[in-house]
Write a protein that holds these residues in place. Structure first.
Motif, mmCIF file in Angstrom:
data_model
loop_
_atom_site.group_PDB
_atom_site.id
_atom_site.type_symbol
_atom_site.label_atom_id
_atom_site.label_comp_id
_atom_site.label_asym_id
_atom_site.label_seq_id
_atom_site.Cartn_x
_atom_site.Cartn_y
_atom_site.Cartn_z
ATOM 1 N N ALA A 70 0.868 -1.184 0.000
ATOM 2 C CA ALA A 70 0.000 0.000 0.000
ATOM 3 C C ALA A 70 0.899 1.226 0.000
ATOM 4 N N PRO A 71 0.373 2.374 -0.444
ATOM 5 C CA PRO A 71 1.219 3.577 -0.371
ATOM 6 C C PRO A 71 1.576 3.873 1.088
ATOM 7 N N LYS A 72 2.784 4.378 1.316
ATOM 8 C CA LYS A 72 3.226 4.717 2.673
ATOM 9 C C LYS A 72 2.204 5.660 3.320
ATOM 10 N N GLY A 73 1.887 5.411 4.548
ATOM 11 C CA GLY A 73 0.958 6.284 5.270
ATOM 12 C C GLY A 73 -0.480 5.808 5.222
ATOM 13 N N THR A 74 -0.741 4.698 4.553
ATOM 14 C CA THR A 74 -2.103 4.127 4.541
ATOM 15 C C THR A 74 -2.471 3.802 5.991
ATOM 16 N N PRO A 75 -3.689 4.199 6.454
ATOM 17 C CA PRO A 75 -4.044 3.994 7.860
ATOM 18 C C PRO A 75 -3.919 2.527 8.282
ATOM 19 N N LYS A 76 -3.463 2.345 9.499
ATOM 20 C CA LYS A 76 -3.256 0.980 10.017
ATOM 21 C C LYS A 76 -4.572 0.195 10.007
ATOM 22 N N ALA A 77 -5.678 0.917 10.273
ATOM 23 C CA ALA A 77 -6.973 0.224 10.303
ATOM 24 C C ALA A 77 -7.255 -0.432 8.946
ATOM 25 N N ALA A 78 -6.919 0.279 7.861
ATOM 26 C CA ALA A 78 -7.153 -0.275 6.520
ATOM 27 C C ALA A 78 -6.214 -1.450 6.262
ATOM 28 N N ILE A 79 -4.958 -1.303 6.663
ATOM 29 C CA ILE A 79 -3.987 -2.400 6.457
ATOM 30 C C ILE A 79 -4.452 -3.641 7.231
ATOM 31 N N ASP A 80 -4.869 -3.436 8.485
ATOM 32 C CA ASP A 80 -5.306 -4.580 9.304
ATOM 33 C C ASP A 80 -6.480 -5.300 8.651
ATOM 34 N N ARG A 81 -7.404 -4.502 8.117
ATOM 35 C CA ARG A 81 -8.591 -5.089 7.476
ATOM 36 C C ARG A 81 -8.168 -5.885 6.230
ATOM 37 N N LEU A 82 -7.209 -5.328 5.505
ATOM 38 C CA LEU A 82 -6.740 -5.994 4.298
ATOM 39 C C LEU A 82 -5.973 -7.281 4.617
ATOM 40 N N VAL A 83 -5.178 -7.237 5.689
ATOM 41 C CA VAL A 83 -4.442 -8.444 6.106
ATOM 42 C C VAL A 83 -5.455 -9.549 6.432
ATOM 43 N N ALA A 84 -6.522 -9.174 7.158
ATOM 44 C CA ALA A 84 -7.540 -10.171 7.524
ATOM 45 C C ALA A 84 -8.208 -10.722 6.260
ATOM 46 N N ALA A 85 -8.488 -9.824 5.288
ATOM 47 C CA ALA A 85 -9.141 -10.268 4.048
ATOM 48 C C ALA A 85 -8.195 -11.145 3.232
ATOM 49 N N LEU A 86 -6.902 -10.833 3.263
ATOM 50 C CA LEU A 86 -5.907 -11.638 2.545
ATOM 51 C C LEU A 86 -5.827 -13.032 3.174
ATOM 52 N N GLN A 87 -5.755 -13.074 4.504
ATOM 53 C CA GLN A 87 -5.636 -14.374 5.182
ATOM 54 C C GLN A 87 -6.894 -15.220 4.966
ATOM 55 N N ALA A 88 -8.060 -14.571 4.999
ATOM 56 C CA ALA A 88 -9.308 -15.322 4.770
ATOM 57 C C ALA A 88 -9.417 -15.715 3.299
ATOM 58 N N GLY A 89 -9.074 -14.793 2.410
ATOM 59 C CA GLY A 89 -9.168 -15.051 0.968
ATOM 60 C C GLY A 89 -8.277 -16.218 0.553
ATOM 61 N N ALA A 90 -7.105 -16.318 1.212
ATOM 62 C CA ALA A 90 -6.164 -17.382 0.855
ATOM 63 C C ALA A 90 -6.702 -18.761 1.225
ATOM 64 N N LYS A 91 -7.750 -18.783 2.074
ATOM 65 C CA LYS A 91 -8.346 -20.086 2.436
ATOM 66 C C LYS A 91 -9.575 -20.384 1.580
ATOM 67 N N ASP A 92 -9.949 -19.432 0.747
ATOM 68 C CA ASP A 92 -11.133 -19.612 -0.091
ATOM 69 C C ASP A 92 -10.929 -20.846 -0.996
ATOM 70 N N PRO A 93 -11.871 -21.787 -0.988
ATOM 71 C CA PRO A 93 -11.663 -23.037 -1.738
ATOM 72 C C PRO A 93 -11.365 -22.820 -3.227
ATOM 73 N N ASP A 94 -12.027 -21.832 -3.848
ATOM 74 C CA ASP A 94 -11.761 -21.594 -5.279
ATOM 75 C C ASP A 94 -10.321 -21.135 -5.487
#
Ligand code: ASP
Length: 328
Positions: free
Chosen positions: A258-282
């Protein structure tokens, strides 16, 4: 109100507004589609990973993740664009090893991979395959190397530009066989593959995410995989070590930035979506079909990603400088 008090109250209003905004970001983010920028052409290996990941992450983010291709300059245009994008949580970049090689390869680079981005997490690691046009006159890797050496002035090797994984793989190949070939750059290996299918180029080293389908359809000749072990989906292909070139190995790791300075709240949400997405069966099925290994969840984090990026920059810098491969 005197001037001093007016300044104080303006500062207080601004501080309250800023606080309000960051709370809104934390609670509601994302409130609109998120853009995932890909540094290479549509239909190629990076794009394939990005589109599958975007579909999986959209499910958990509750907003579309839209893939945008900003191809060119060996994959350096997209990071340059994302480094300057608003750090508001709506623009991200997916990139591979190219993020760690560009600082050594490019004399002029408008971004610093280590200081102009927030790392989000690692995604997948993808082996590469050494392939040739379908009528290439060699039955196996050894014959291919012998033919290439003998006909080096007539051979060309396609890639996706200086700093692309295909370019790095090509550099390693040429150094391993101690033979220089003419290289032909494209905006992505989707285009390089089309040229190989059309027999306009002879050789390509590209990721299994782009080559598996063509190899299985026998539309190209495949000689080896660049991983330390055979790829389960391409069991007939020897590793480069088995084929006689143990020093020629390369894996392509992908991460999200992400661009430097992106709010931590957004990064945290994205990390959670990445970790969940990586388990998506498709997503899991598609990556496995294409020979890609999904990173463990504990490396889908900003810290693990930053550590790998730093170690890869330290690893590739000296190799590239020694090879003397530079762009202006
Ligand atoms: N990732 C590929 C490469 O680095 C290019 C692409 O995705 O088209 O060669």
């Amino acid at each position: 109100m005197n001037l001093k008090r007016r300044i104080y109250s303006a500062v207080a209003v601004a501080a309250t507004l800023a606080l309000g905004c960051s709370i809104a970001t934390a609670q509601n983010y994302p409130t609109k589609p998120v853009s995932l920028v890909v540094p290479f052409a549509a239909g190629g290996p990076t794009d394939i990973v990005a589109r599958n990941l975007a579909a999986a992450m959209s499910k958990t983010l509750g907003q579309s993740v839209i893939v945008e291709n900003k191809a060119g300059a060996g994959g350096t245009l997209a990071p340059a664009y994302v480094a300057k994008a608003a750090p508001d949580g709506y623009t991200f970049l997916i990139h591979h090893n190219g993020m760690s090689t560009a600082p050594a390869l490019y004399r002029k680079l408008s971004y610093n991979p280590l200081t102009d981005f927030e790392t989000v997490g690692l995604v997948v690691d993808v082996p590469m395959t050494m392939i040739a046009r379908s009528d290439f006159p060699a039955a196996d890797f050894k014959e291919m190397v012998a033919y290439v050496k003998k006909n080096k002035d007539k051979m060309n090797l396609a890639n996706a530009g200086l700093g692309a994984a295909s370019h790095l793989c090509g550099l390693l190949f040429m150094s391993a066989i101690e033979t220089d070939l003419t290289t032909v750059p494209f905006k992505g290996t989707a285009d390089a593959m089309n040229a190989l299918l059309g027999k306009q180029v002879d050789l390509l080293c590209d990721q299994t995410t782009n080559t598996t389908g063509q190899i299985k359809a026998n539309s190209v000749k495949a000689y080896a995989v660049t991983s330390s072990a055979r790829v389960p989906t391409l069991p007939g292909l020897p590793t480069t070590a088995e084929a006689g070139l143990p020093g020629f190995q390369v894996g392509v790791w992908h991460g999200i930035y992400a661009p430097k300075g992106t709010p931590k709240a957004a990064i945290d949400r994205l990390v959670a979506a990445l970790q969940a997405g990586a388990k998506d069966p498709d997503f899991v099925r598609r990556m496995s079909d294409l020979g890609a290994s999904i990173y463990p969840a504990d490396t889908m984090t900003p810290a693990a990603h930053a550590a790998l990026l730093k170690s890869e920059i330290d690893k590739w810098g000296p190799i590239i400088r020694k090879a003397g491969a530079y762009a202006d």
